[in-house]
Design a protein around this motif. Structure first.
Motif, mmCIF file in Angstrom:
data_model
loop_
_atom_site.group_PDB
_atom_site.id
_atom_site.type_symbol
_atom_site.label_atom_id
_atom_site.label_comp_id
_atom_site.label_asym_id
_atom_site.label_seq_id
_atom_site.Cartn_x
_atom_site.Cartn_y
_atom_site.Cartn_z
ATOM 1 N N ARG A 145 -74.672 -34.384 -87.483
ATOM 2 C CA ARG A 145 -75.083 -33.218 -86.872
ATOM 3 C C ARG A 145 -73.248 -32.422 -88.411
ATOM 4 O O ARG A 145 -73.602 -31.058 -88.796
ATOM 5 N N SER A 146 -72.403 -33.763 -88.108
ATOM 6 C CA SER A 146 -71.781 -33.184 -88.574
ATOM 7 C C SER A 146 -71.343 -32.541 -90.264
ATOM 8 O O SER A 146 -70.892 -31.066 -90.000
ATOM 9 N N GLU A 147 -71.735 -33.298 -91.328
ATOM 10 C CA GLU A 147 -72.782 -32.655 -92.515
ATOM 11 C C GLU A 147 -73.121 -31.665 -92.487
ATOM 12 O O GLU A 147 -73.047 -30.966 -93.323
ATOM 13 N N ALA A 148 -74.447 -31.626 -91.548
ATOM 14 C CA ALA A 148 -75.388 -29.913 -91.634
ATOM 15 C C ALA A 148 -73.921 -28.903 -91.261
ATOM 16 O O ALA A 148 -74.591 -27.851 -91.756
ATOM 17 N N LEU A 149 -73.121 -29.178 -90.459
ATOM 18 C CA LEU A 149 -72.816 -28.156 -90.028
ATOM 19 C C LEU A 149 -71.394 -27.822 -90.608
ATOM 20 O O LEU A 149 -71.142 -26.296 -91.564
ATOM 21 N N ARG A 150 -70.751 -28.820 -91.776
ATOM 22 C CA ARG A 150 -69.831 -28.070 -92.362
ATOM 23 C C ARG A 150 -70.631 -27.726 -93.738
ATOM 24 O O ARG A 150 -70.076 -26.625 -94.018
ATOM 25 N N ASP A 151 -72.070 -28.552 -94.417
ATOM 26 C CA ASP A 151 -72.763 -27.443 -95.202
ATOM 27 C C ASP A 151 -72.926 -25.670 -94.791
ATOM 28 O O ASP A 151 -72.796 -25.175 -95.660
ATOM 29 N N LEU A 152 -73.462 -25.633 -93.618
ATOM 30 C CA LEU A 152 -73.616 -24.692 -93.041
ATOM 31 C C LEU A 152 -72.598 -23.544 -93.329
ATOM 32 O O LEU A 152 -72.205 -22.621 -93.191
ATOM 33 N N ILE A 153 -70.964 -23.846 -92.848
ATOM 34 C CA ILE A 153 -69.755 -23.402 -93.047
ATOM 35 C C ILE A 153 -68.992 -22.942 -95.069
ATOM 36 O O ILE A 153 -69.095 -21.916 -95.232
ATOM 37 N N ARG A 154 -69.748 -23.929 -95.616
ATOM 38 C CA ARG A 154 -69.782 -23.721 -96.900
ATOM 39 C C ARG A 154 -70.845 -22.873 -97.646
ATOM 40 O O ARG A 154 -70.425 -22.177 -97.923
ATOM 41 N N LYS A 155 -71.308 -22.860 -96.997
ATOM 42 C CA LYS A 155 -72.787 -21.754 -96.931
ATOM 43 C C LYS A 155 -72.155 -20.118 -96.543
ATOM 44 O O LYS A 155 -72.620 -19.308 -97.643
ATOM 45 N N GLU A 156 -71.929 -20.079 -95.723
ATOM 46 C CA GLU A 156 -71.284 -18.618 -95.861
ATOM 47 C C GLU A 156 -69.697 -18.581 -96.160
ATOM 48 O O GLU A 156 -69.678 -16.635 -96.214
ATOM 49 N N LEU A 157 -69.338 -19.358 -96.483
ATOM 50 C CA LEU A 157 -67.988 -19.246 -96.971
ATOM 51 C C LEU A 157 -68.054 -18.848 -99.114
ATOM 52 O O LEU A 157 -67.828 -17.734 -99.541
ATOM 53 N N ILE A 158 -69.109 -19.470 -99.171
ATOM 54 C CA ILE A 158 -69.734 -19.286 -100.657
ATOM 55 C C ILE A 158 -70.146 -17.650 -100.634
ATOM 56 O O ILE A 158 -70.191 -16.729 -101.658
ATOM 57 N N GLN A 159 -71.308 -17.140 -99.971
ATOM 58 C CA GLN A 159 -72.078 -16.403 -99.457
ATOM 59 C C GLN A 159 -70.375 -14.813 -99.332
ATOM 60 O O GLN A 159 -71.139 -14.302 -100.469
ATOM 61 N N LYS A 160 -69.160 -15.275 -98.526
ATOM 62 C CA LYS A 160 -68.308 -14.174 -98.481
ATOM 63 C C LYS A 160 -67.467 -14.579 -100.403
ATOM 64 O O LYS A 160 -67.755 -13.158 -100.418
ATOM 65 N N VAL A 198 -84.487 -30.595 -84.805
ATOM 66 C CA VAL A 198 -85.661 -30.431 -86.099
ATOM 67 C C VAL A 198 -85.154 -29.821 -87.630
ATOM 68 O O VAL A 198 -85.828 -30.653 -88.132
ATOM 69 N N LEU A 199 -84.018 -29.053 -87.580
ATOM 70 C CA LEU A 199 -83.816 -28.767 -89.181
ATOM 71 C C LEU A 199 -83.374 -29.619 -89.552
ATOM 72 O O LEU A 199 -83.047 -29.566 -90.517
ATOM 73 N N LEU A 200 -82.578 -30.252 -89.174
ATOM 74 C CA LEU A 200 -81.492 -30.623 -89.265
ATOM 75 C C LEU A 200 -82.618 -32.462 -90.450
ATOM 76 O O LEU A 200 -82.700 -32.586 -91.562
ATOM 77 N N LYS A 201 -83.336 -32.519 -89.416
ATOM 78 C CA LYS A 201 -84.496 -33.122 -89.399
ATOM 79 C C LYS A 201 -85.285 -33.046 -90.976
ATOM 80 O O LYS A 201 -85.118 -34.345 -91.448
ATOM 81 N N ASP A 202 -85.711 -31.814 -90.660
ATOM 82 C CA ASP A 202 -86.019 -31.341 -92.393
ATOM 83 C C ASP A 202 -85.739 -31.490 -93.301
ATOM 84 O O ASP A 202 -86.238 -31.429 -94.552
ATOM 85 N N ARG A 203 -84.324 -30.980 -93.034
ATOM 86 C CA ARG A 203 -83.394 -31.099 -94.040
ATOM 87 C C ARG A 203 -82.669 -32.505 -94.679
ATOM 88 O O ARG A 203 -81.957 -32.079 -95.774
ATOM 89 N N ASN A 204 -82.884 -33.637 -94.146
ATOM 90 C CA ASN A 204 -82.871 -35.005 -94.621
ATOM 91 C C ASN A 204 -81.025 -35.773 -93.905
ATOM 92 O O ASN A 204 -80.265 -36.149 -95.031
ATOM 93 N N TYR A 205 -81.088 -34.630 -93.351
ATOM 94 C CA TYR A 205 -79.498 -34.785 -92.718
ATOM 95 C C TYR A 205 -79.357 -36.350 -92.200
ATOM 96 O O TYR A 205 -80.564 -35.650 -91.244
ATOM 97 N N THR A 206 -77.802 -36.948 -91.646
ATOM 98 C CA THR A 206 -79.058 -37.708 -91.065
ATOM 99 C C THR A 206 -77.558 -37.497 -89.679
ATOM 100 O O THR A 206 -77.510 -37.898 -88.477
#
Ligand code: NI
Length: 138
Positions: free
Chosen positions: A31-46, A21-29
């Motif tokens: 899961r892979s790209e959404a998951l990559r972005d989540l990983i990047r977000k955590e790496l950048i947060q670090k 549902v979140l992916l649809k709201d955020r315009n992801y087509t």
């Protein structure tokens, strides 16, 4: 093209449904790209937490009529000149100004600069938006 790795993920059905549902709201087509972005977000947060080099924007709104306002803002920015890569000033109306400062440097220094600007009497609102230089992120 970069080499891709595939891996399986076990996840509760309900959690995956919420994720979709979140992916649809955020315009992801997918899961892979959404998951990559989540990983990047955590790496950048670090990177932010470790005081690494980041890029960001400090946006603050103030009434320029207040005494010593401009002088204080200018002095602080000169003290952090090595962090500031660009600055924009917009006269919003008769009283209010907004400055948007692009910064690049250690996250701890950027937070310090943002906190100093926010604490000036007469600054009505100040936000810091931090991102990444992109160097260590794939
Ligand atoms: Ni102005």
């Amino acid at each position: 093209m970069k080499e891709l790795s595939r891996f399986g993920v076990s996840i509760e059905k309900g959690l995956l449904e919420q994720f979709d549902v979140l992916l649809k709201d955020r315009n992801y087509t997918n899961r892979s790209e959404a998951l990559r972005d989540l990983i990047r977000k955590e790496l950048i947060q670090k990177q932010w937490e470790e005081g690494k080099e980041i890029v960001g924007a400090i946006t603050f709104v103030y009434d320029h009529h207040r005494r010593d306002m401009i002088g204080k803002i200018t002095e602080i920015q000169h003290n952090f000149h090595d962090l500031i890569i660009s600055a924009m000033h917009v006269h919003l109306d008769h009283n209010n100004c907004v400055e948007i400062i692009a910064v690049k440097g250690s996250s701890s220094k950027v937070v310090e600069l943002s906190n100093m600007l926010r604490a000036i009497k007469g600054v009505k609102h100040c936000t810091l938006s931090m991102s990444s230089t992109g160097k260590e992120i794939i």
